[in-house]
Design an enzyme around this catalytic site. Structure first.
Site, mmCIF file in Angstrom:
data_model
loop_
_atom_site.group_PDB
_atom_site.id
_atom_site.type_symbol
_atom_site.label_atom_id
_atom_site.label_comp_id
_atom_site.label_asym_id
_atom_site.label_seq_id
_atom_site.Cartn_x
_atom_site.Cartn_y
_atom_site.Cartn_z
ATOM 1 N N THR A 85 3.910 -18.016 19.738
ATOM 2 C CA THR A 85 3.998 -17.468 18.194
ATOM 3 C C THR A 85 4.220 -15.691 18.822
ATOM 4 O OG1 THR A 85 2.210 -15.777 19.457
ATOM 5 C CG2 THR A 85 1.762 -17.336 17.118
ATOM 6 N N PHE A 123 -0.038 -20.536 20.840
ATOM 7 C CA PHE A 123 -0.852 -19.230 21.629
ATOM 8 C C PHE A 123 0.315 -18.165 21.901
ATOM 9 C CE2 PHE A 123 2.758 -22.440 22.856
ATOM 10 C CZ PHE A 123 4.085 -21.351 23.972
ATOM 11 N N CYS A 124 -0.241 -17.025 22.127
ATOM 12 C CA CYS A 124 0.426 -15.864 23.330
ATOM 13 C C CYS A 124 0.335 -15.467 24.404
ATOM 14 C CB CYS A 124 0.422 -15.409 21.307
ATOM 15 S SG CYS A 124 -1.175 -14.620 21.864
ATOM 16 N N THR A 125 0.840 -14.092 24.794
ATOM 17 C CA THR A 125 0.247 -13.526 25.626
ATOM 18 C C THR A 125 -0.968 -13.753 26.279
ATOM 19 O OG1 THR A 125 2.409 -12.468 25.820
ATOM 20 C CG2 THR A 125 1.748 -11.682 27.293
ATOM 21 N N ILE A 176 -1.878 -17.164 26.781
ATOM 22 C CA ILE A 176 -1.097 -17.290 28.300
ATOM 23 C C ILE A 176 -1.357 -16.573 29.640
ATOM 24 C CG2 ILE A 176 1.280 -17.754 29.908
ATOM 25 C CD1 ILE A 176 2.500 -17.225 26.638
#
Length: 242
Positions: free
Chosen positions: A131, A175-177, A204
């Site tokens: 994302t 998923f993202c940071t 992540i």
């Protein structure tokens, strides 16, 4: 001196976010904490750095705010102070998607723990969707993940609506940071009628912290929003991509 870095967020109802701003600024100044915090009616989001004691004091303060007892925080370290000043800003959204009516605190999809994430990466019936924006993806991503090639998170809804048919019949794993964008994007997908959607708990950063490098499905580094630029497994500073 090693600095403690805390990436934090929580979707929570703030009736008057502006009233929360100055006490937070004053506390950070008292403890020498620097970084960026966003406040909105939907909650809080930010990354701050300082001494371990100073960060603990600020985190305790934020956890005491309405609905923030379970504040999501990911800790790492930096050899040098990664921020030049402290900013606390009032926003319409703590992460901008520009879709009205979403309530991530209520409607976000189920989490998948980092230890269980590899099974989804390896599953041919699961589609991984990154994302983050294209610049961030350029630093690294998971094996086989779809890159929407957006310039900003606000472009994601239009991308999804233009491509949703491609993913029919698949489980969607997002998923993202650090997790915040997935809270909102999975709530968006559910509002669009997608039932089989999950997301990586802690993002992540949690995966790189918890999953051994020899078992990793991640390649490259993870862009972060401070002067460290990017981090790798164990949240070690990696700097600019080569």
């Amino acid at each position: 001196m090693t600095f403690t870095v805390a990436a934090l967020y929580r979707f929570a109802p703030f009736d008057d976010p502006a009233a929360l701003r100055q006490p937070l600024i004053d506390l950070c100044a008292e403890h020498g904490v620097k970084g960026m915090v966003l406040l909105a009616r939907e909650g809080v989001n930010g990354t701050i750095a300082g001494s371990a004691e100073g960060i603990a004091a600020v985190i305790d303060h934020i956890r005491a705010l309405p609905g923030c007892a379970e504040l999501d925080v990911k800790y790492s370290t930096a050899a040098a102070m990664p921020f030049q000043r402290m900013k606390v800003r009032i926003k319409k959204e703590i992460v901008t998607l520009k879709v009205s009516g979403l309530d991530p605190a209520r409607d976000a999809a189920p989490y998948v723990n980092p230890a269980d994430w590899n099974a989804l990466v390896d599953d041919p019936d699961t589609v991984l969707i990154d994302t983050r924006n294209g610049f961030e993806v350029g630093y690294g991503s998971f094996d086989g993940a779809v890159d929407p090639a957006t310039k900003s998170f606000g472009e994601f809804p239009d991308w999804w609506r233009a491509n949703a048919d491609k993913f029919a019949g698949k489980r969607v794993a997002m998923f993202c940071t650090g997790g915040i964008r997935c809270e909102k994007s999975t709530a968006f997908l559910r509002s669009e009628g997608v039932e089989d959607v999950v997301h990586l708990k802690g993002g992540i950063l949690a995966y790189l912290e918890q999953v051994p490098a020899e078992e990793s499905r991640w390649h490259g580094s993870c862009f972060v929003f401070d002067e460290r630029v990017s981090v790798g497994h164990g949240l070690v500073e990696m700097g600019e991509k080569e």
